[in-house]
Design a protein around this motif. Structure first.
Motif, PDB file in Angstrom:
ATOM      1  N   ALA A 118       0.685  -1.383   0.059  1.00  0.00           N
ATOM      2  CA  ALA A 118       0.068   0.089  -0.032  1.00  0.00           C
ATOM      3  C   ALA A 118       0.879   1.145   0.114  1.00  0.00           C
ATOM      4  N   ILE A 119       2.026   1.219   0.411  1.00  0.00           N
ATOM      5  CA  ILE A 119       2.990   2.263   0.594  1.00  0.00           C
ATOM      6  C   ILE A 119       2.862   3.269  -0.796  1.00  0.00           C
ATOM      7  N   PRO A 120       3.129   2.572  -2.015  1.00  0.00           N
ATOM      8  CA  PRO A 120       3.132   3.462  -3.229  1.00  0.00           C
ATOM      9  C   PRO A 120       2.050   4.311  -3.242  1.00  0.00           C
ATOM     10  N   ILE A 239     -16.961   6.800   1.628  1.00  0.00           N
ATOM     11  CA  ILE A 239     -17.189   7.197   0.501  1.00  0.00           C
ATOM     12  C   ILE A 239     -16.162   6.794  -0.434  1.00  0.00           C
ATOM     13  N   PHE A 240     -14.771   6.896   0.247  1.00  0.00           N
ATOM     14  CA  PHE A 240     -13.702   6.219  -0.660  1.00  0.00           C
ATOM     15  C   PHE A 240     -13.928   4.824  -0.773  1.00  0.00           C
ATOM     16  N   PHE A 241     -14.216   4.037   0.364  1.00  0.00           N
ATOM     17  CA  PHE A 241     -14.236   2.532   0.281  1.00  0.00           C
ATOM     18  C   PHE A 241     -15.414   2.090  -0.490  1.00  0.00           C
ATOM     19  N   LEU A 242     -16.632   2.859  -0.279  1.00  0.00           N
ATOM     20  CA  LEU A 242     -17.741   2.215  -0.779  1.00  0.00           C
ATOM     21  C   LEU A 242     -18.314   2.654  -2.165  1.00  0.00           C
ATOM     22  N   PRO A 247      -9.341  -0.616  -7.046  1.00  0.00           N
ATOM     23  CA  PRO A 247      -8.833  -1.799  -6.432  1.00  0.00           C
ATOM     24  C   PRO A 247      -8.969  -1.613  -4.925  1.00  0.00           C
ATOM     25  N   GLU A 248      -9.373  -2.921  -4.465  1.00  0.00           N
ATOM     26  CA  GLU A 248      -9.711  -3.013  -2.809  1.00  0.00           C
ATOM     27  C   GLU A 248      -8.475  -2.505  -1.960  1.00  0.00           C
ATOM     28  N   LEU A 249      -7.124  -2.685  -2.495  1.00  0.00           N
ATOM     29  CA  LEU A 249      -5.984  -2.385  -1.695  1.00  0.00           C
ATOM     30  C   LEU A 249      -5.811  -0.852  -1.719  1.00  0.00           C
ATOM     31  N   VAL A 250      -6.323  -0.037  -3.046  1.00  0.00           N
ATOM     32  CA  VAL A 250      -6.327   1.336  -3.114  1.00  0.00           C
ATOM     33  C   VAL A 250      -7.214   1.943  -2.167  1.00  0.00           C
ATOM     34  N   ARG A 251      -8.487   1.315  -1.976  1.00  0.00           N
ATOM     35  CA  ARG A 251      -9.469   1.789  -1.058  1.00  0.00           C
ATOM     36  C   ARG A 251      -9.295   1.632   0.240  1.00  0.00           C
ATOM     37  N   ILE A 252      -8.541   0.675   0.639  1.00  0.00           N
ATOM     38  CA  ILE A 252      -8.218   0.549   1.915  1.00  0.00           C
ATOM     39  C   ILE A 252      -7.315   1.469   2.412  1.00  0.00           C
ATOM     40  N   SER A 253      -6.332   1.848   1.437  1.00  0.00           N
ATOM     41  CA  SER A 253      -5.171   2.813   1.682  1.00  0.00           C
ATOM     42  C   SER A 253      -5.861   4.245   1.894  1.00  0.00           C
TER      43      SER A 253
END
Length: 303
Positions: A118-120, A239-242, A247-253
């Motif tokens: 997730a760092i990038p 809002i970001f997540f739903l 992609p899921e990792l991006v939304r988690i970030s």
């Protein structure tokens, strides 16, 4: 799930140990300055190198930079609207408390142990975040409050960003990724040596800076500021997540950065714009503890 809980417990333990060292006068708050220099100039840049090495430059990274810019613009403006009837220093306090994320000294150390991929994405978001922290947000605050603290032009402020080793490292690694240059494993092992201490040093510094004493009037103000930040931050995270088709990792970030603590530069700006140092320090300290709890809770719900 166990990894997240363990990481959070370890962070709290390091923060507590550092705070107890300060209370026992083994170390002082001023010792945190030396740690901060080590983190900003050595361990954090090394962590960024390790996290960004070999990353493919995709449109998603530019989207993250844009979201870092736009979320800060929206939140600093909303903060000014919420306390529009208060005197200029208090209005600026609300504005700086709502916008700006502590990513380098907190969010990246938080994820590097169990979400290194997730760092990038978080780093790209931080590039937009940094542009606002060092230039955009003070300009908006000046405009809405009628103050004039940001005398430098925006171009000069952008150039000042390159005095930050972490921001410069973001740019260098981004350019290397653009041209397809990947560091060898031998070179990367050196950076891993330094990056391995980043999380511990960052949390130990937080403990040394931790302040838990404040007068009753300031405490009431801090409650209002933090309630606004984390209610709004929770809505933004949802809002970001739903909503965003990413992609899921991006939304988690994005969830993690939305719940991140108040940025260090924002705390400094609160003081510059006429607010008490004790209030700004206490606000920042409590923000870190709340963010650790909320980020952990968010991950437990998502994973």
């Amino acid at each position: 799930m166990l990894a997240v809980l363990l990481q959070s417990f370890q962070f709290l333990l390091v923060i507590l140990v550092a705070y107890l060292f300060k209370r026992a006068k083994i170390l002082r708050s001023t010792d945190g300055v030396a740690l901060q220099k080590i983190i900003l100039n050595l361990t954090l840049p090394a962590t960024i190198v390790v996290g960004f090495n070999g990353v493919s430059v995709e449109p998603i990274l530019f989207i993250m930079i844009s979201l870092g810019l736009l979320s800060n613009i929206a939140l600093v403006t909303l903060g000014g609207f919420l306390w529009r009837k208060k005197e200029a220093p208090l209005q600026s306090l609300m504005m700086f408390s709502q916008a700006g994320y502590n990513i380098g000294n907190f969010t990246i150390p938080f994820v590097q142990g169990f979400f290194p991929a997730a760092i990038p994405y978080i780093g790209s978001f931080d590039m937009g975040n940094a542009l606002m922290l060092f230039g955009g947000s003070p300009m908006i605050v000046d405009k809405m409050t009628g103050q004039n603290h940001s005398n430098d032009g925006y171009i000069r402020r952008i150039l000042r960003l390159f005095r930050s080793p972490s921001f410069t490292t973001y740019i260098i690694m981004f350019l290397l990724a653009l041209v397809g240059i990947v560091l060898t494993e031998e070179m990367l092992s050196v950076f891993r040596l330094f990056s391995s201490g980043n999380a511990f040093l960052s949390m130990f510094m937080v403990g040394l800076y931790l302040e838990i004493r404040i007068d009753s009037v300031s405490f009431k103000r801090v409650r209002q500021l933090l309630a606004a930040r984390y209610i709004i931050g929770s809505v933004v995270a949802a809002i970001f997540f739903l909503v965003l088709p990413l992609p899921e990792l991006v939304r988690i970030s994005l969830v993690l950065v939305a719940l991140a603590p108040i940025g260090t530069v924002s705390t400094i700006n609160m003081i510059i714009y006429g607010n008490k140092r004790s209030l700004a320090s206490f606000l920042s300290s409590v923000s870190i503890i709340i963010s650790l709890i909320m980020m952990t809770g968010a991950l437990l719900l998502i994973m």
